[in-house]
Enzyme design. Structure first.
Site, PDB file in Angstrom:
ATOM      1  N   HIS A 158      37.277   0.953  58.353  1.00  0.00           N
ATOM      2  CA  HIS A 158      37.372  -0.339  59.048  1.00  0.00           C
ATOM      3  C   HIS A 158      38.145  -0.116  60.335  1.00  0.00           C
ATOM      4  O   HIS A 158      39.182   0.555  60.338  1.00  0.00           O
ATOM      5  CB  HIS A 158      38.091  -1.360  58.170  1.00  0.00           C
ATOM      6  CG  HIS A 158      38.486  -2.605  58.911  1.00  0.00           C
ATOM      7  ND1 HIS A 158      37.579  -3.407  59.579  1.00  0.00           N
ATOM      8  CD2 HIS A 158      39.693  -3.196  59.110  1.00  0.00           C
ATOM      9  CE1 HIS A 158      38.209  -4.419  60.137  1.00  0.00           C
ATOM     10  NE2 HIS A 158      39.498  -4.313  59.877  1.00  0.00           N
ATOM     11  N   TYR A 182      15.189  14.902  58.591  1.00  0.00           N
ATOM     12  CA  TYR A 182      15.805  15.420  59.812  1.00  0.00           C
ATOM     13  C   TYR A 182      16.915  16.425  59.476  1.00  0.00           C
ATOM     14  O   TYR A 182      17.563  16.300  58.449  1.00  0.00           O
ATOM     15  CB  TYR A 182      16.396  14.242  60.600  1.00  0.00           C
ATOM     16  CG  TYR A 182      17.105  14.610  61.879  1.00  0.00           C
ATOM     17  CD1 TYR A 182      16.397  14.990  63.021  1.00  0.00           C
ATOM     18  CD2 TYR A 182      18.487  14.583  61.959  1.00  0.00           C
ATOM     19  CE1 TYR A 182      17.044  15.319  64.187  1.00  0.00           C
ATOM     20  CE2 TYR A 182      19.155  14.905  63.139  1.00  0.00           C
ATOM     21  CZ  TYR A 182      18.418  15.272  64.239  1.00  0.00           C
ATOM     22  OH  TYR A 182      19.077  15.597  65.398  1.00  0.00           O
ATOM     23  N   HIS A 216      38.670  -1.820  64.722  1.00  0.00           N
ATOM     24  CA  HIS A 216      38.443  -2.922  65.667  1.00  0.00           C
ATOM     25  C   HIS A 216      37.934  -2.338  66.995  1.00  0.00           C
ATOM     26  O   HIS A 216      38.593  -2.500  68.031  1.00  0.00           O
ATOM     27  CB  HIS A 216      39.745  -3.692  65.914  1.00  0.00           C
ATOM     28  CG  HIS A 216      40.339  -4.348  64.708  1.00  0.00           C
ATOM     29  ND1 HIS A 216      41.477  -5.130  64.760  1.00  0.00           N
ATOM     30  CD2 HIS A 216      39.951  -4.357  63.400  1.00  0.00           C
ATOM     31  CE1 HIS A 216      41.767  -5.585  63.539  1.00  0.00           C
ATOM     32  NE2 HIS A 216      40.864  -5.113  62.698  1.00  0.00           N
ATOM     33  N   TYR A 263      16.497   3.035  68.327  1.00  0.00           N
ATOM     34  CA  TYR A 263      16.076   3.483  66.993  1.00  0.00           C
ATOM     35  C   TYR A 263      17.238   3.958  66.119  1.00  0.00           C
ATOM     36  O   TYR A 263      17.139   3.983  64.890  1.00  0.00           O
ATOM     37  CB  TYR A 263      14.983   4.556  67.088  1.00  0.00           C
ATOM     38  CG  TYR A 263      15.463   5.952  67.443  1.00  0.00           C
ATOM     39  CD1 TYR A 263      15.949   6.806  66.446  1.00  0.00           C
ATOM     40  CD2 TYR A 263      15.428   6.429  68.750  1.00  0.00           C
ATOM     41  CE1 TYR A 263      16.390   8.080  66.751  1.00  0.00           C
ATOM     42  CE2 TYR A 263      15.858   7.697  69.059  1.00  0.00           C
ATOM     43  CZ  TYR A 263      16.346   8.524  68.067  1.00  0.00           C
ATOM     44  OH  TYR A 263      16.783   9.774  68.369  1.00  0.00           O
ATOM     45  N   GLU A 303      43.840  -4.864  53.917  1.00  0.00           N
ATOM     46  CA  GLU A 303      42.394  -5.048  53.702  1.00  0.00           C
ATOM     47  C   GLU A 303      41.908  -4.328  52.449  1.00  0.00           C
ATOM     48  O   GLU A 303      40.715  -4.093  52.290  1.00  0.00           O
ATOM     49  CB  GLU A 303      41.606  -4.544  54.925  1.00  0.00           C
ATOM     50  CG  GLU A 303      41.902  -5.268  56.216  1.00  0.00           C
ATOM     51  CD  GLU A 303      41.417  -6.723  56.254  1.00  0.00           C
ATOM     52  OE1 GLU A 303      41.114  -7.289  55.192  1.00  0.00           O
ATOM     53  OE2 GLU A 303      41.363  -7.270  57.349  1.00  0.00           O
ATOM     54  N   HIS A 362      36.805 -10.186  64.454  1.00  0.00           N
ATOM     55  CA  HIS A 362      37.666  -9.239  63.751  1.00  0.00           C
ATOM     56  C   HIS A 362      37.338  -7.789  64.123  1.00  0.00           C
ATOM     57  O   HIS A 362      38.107  -7.149  64.823  1.00  0.00           O
ATOM     58  CB  HIS A 362      37.514  -9.498  62.246  1.00  0.00           C
ATOM     59  CG  HIS A 362      38.440  -8.725  61.374  1.00  0.00           C
ATOM     60  ND1 HIS A 362      38.774  -9.130  60.097  1.00  0.00           N
ATOM     61  CD2 HIS A 362      39.079  -7.540  61.560  1.00  0.00           C
ATOM     62  CE1 HIS A 362      39.612  -8.259  59.564  1.00  0.00           C
ATOM     63  NE2 HIS A 362      39.798  -7.282  60.433  1.00  0.00           N
TER      64      HIS A 362
HETATM   65  P1  13P Z   1      46.575  -2.777  57.747  1.00  0.00           P
HETATM   66  O1  13P Z   1      47.617  -2.246  58.709  1.00  0.00           O
HETATM   67  O2  13P Z   1      47.202  -3.604  56.657  1.00  0.00           O
HETATM   68  O3  13P Z   1      45.677  -1.695  57.231  1.00  0.00           O
HETATM   69  O4  13P Z   1      45.671  -3.857  58.464  1.00  0.00           O
HETATM   70  C1  13P Z   1      45.165  -3.847  59.726  1.00  0.00           C
HETATM   71  C2  13P Z   1      43.849  -4.561  59.771  1.00  0.00           C
HETATM   72  O5  13P Z   1      42.851  -3.972  60.064  1.00  0.00           O
HETATM   73  C3  13P Z   1      43.736  -5.968  59.441  1.00  0.00           C
HETATM   74  O6  13P Z   1      42.410  -6.360  59.591  1.00  0.00           O
END
Ligand code: 13P
Length: 220
Positions: free
Chosen positions: A100, A216, A102, A121, A81, A163
Site C-alpha cells: 500500500h 511471456y 500513496h 495494454y 492499515e 487515499h
Molecule cells: P501506517 O504508518 O500506520 O502504516 O499508516 C500509514 C497509512 O498508509 C495510512 O493509510
C-alpha cells in the site's frame, strides 16, 4: 506457544526483504514518508510493517507478525492499515504480498474518484481491463477493507478514493513491480486527460494480452 515462524538468516530473510522494499518504495518516489505499508504472508498470518516508523530507522525486530485470528507478536504496533492487509491475504490465497502506498498520480486520480481505464495494454498485468477506485472510507476501518476487497475482485491492484493505491503479488518483487506499473499507468492517464478522455482498448483486446502474457518471458 509462538505460531510466528522465526526469521531465516541471510539475504532471503523476509523481515529484511520487507524493510528493503519499503526503502525502495520511497527512493523510487511511489511513496512518501511513512504513508505506505507492506505485508507478507507468513505462517498462519502475515508479517507487516509497524505503524508510523520512518523506513530508514526500521530493523528486522520492528516488523510485526499478526495471525489470521488477529493475534499480534512483536515489539511494535502493526500498521494502522493491518485490517485490509489481513483481509486481502485471508480472502485471496494466491496473494503473498500486499503493498500500500500513496503514489502521487494514483492518488490524484483517486481524489477524482476515477478508475484507470484500458488506455495501455499493460493494464492487463492487474488482471483485467481496468483498475477500479474503491469508494472512500476512513483509513484503518473495516469499511475501507470491504471497499478495497470489492475493488480488487478479479484484479491485483486498486485505487482507494482520496487515499492511494494497493498492489498485490505472488511475491514481493511482483507486488512492488505492479505498484510501479500502476503508478506509471496513472501518470499516462493524467498525461492524456488534458486532451480529453483517451481512446481505449477493448475488453477483448485486454483478454488477448492477458492470454499472451501467460507465455511471456523465459518460462522460469
Ligand atoms: P501506517 O504508518 O500506520 O502504516 O499508516 C500509514 C497509512 O498508509 C495510512 O493509510
Amino acid at each position: 506457544m509462538s505460531v510466528a515462524p522465526a526469521a531465516s538468516q541471510g539475504s532471503l530473510d523476509p523481515r529484511n526483504a520487507i524493510i528493503d522494499a519499503c526503502r525502495a518504495m520511497n527512493r523510487s518516489g511511489i511513496n512518501q514518508g511513512t504513508s505506505g505499508n507492506i505485508s507478507m504472508r507468513h505462517g498462519e498470518g502475515m508479517l507487516i510493517t509497524p505503524t508510523s516508523m520512518p523506513y530508514d530507522d526500521l530493523v528486522d525486530s520492528d516488523i510485526v507478525w499478526m495471525g489470521f485470528d488477529g493475534s499480534v507478536e512483536g515489539t511494535r504496533r502493526p500498521s494502522s492499515e493491518w485490517r485490509f492487509h489481513l483481509d486481502i491475504l485471508k480472502a485471496r490465497p494466491e496473494v503473498q504480498v500486499v503493498v500500500h502506498a500513496h503514489p502521487t498520480a494514483c492518488t490524484t486520480l483517486s481524489i477524482m474518484r476515477k478508475d484507470i481505464p484500458p488506455l495501455h495494454y499493460m493494464i492487463a498485468i492487474c488482471g483485467g481491463h481496468d483498475i477500479r477506485c474503491a469508494p472512500y472510507a476512513t483509513f484503518g476501518t473495516a469499511e475501507l477493507s470491504r471497499n478495497a476487497l470489492a475493488a480488487l475482485e478479479g484484479r491485483s491492484a486498486c485505487l482507494l478514493a482520496h487515499h492511494g493505491m494497493i498492489a498485490t503479488g505472488s511475491s514481493l518483487d511482483q507486488a512492488m513491480w505492479r505498484a510501479v506499473e500502476v503508478e506509471t499507468l496513472a501518470k499516462q492517464y493524467l498525461g492524456c486527460l488534458p486532451f480529453g478522455e483517451p481512446p481505449l482498448l477493448s475488453e477483448e483486446e485486454i483478454q488477448n494480452v492477458i492470454a499472451r502474457m501467460a507465455g511471456y518471458g523465459h518460462g522460469d
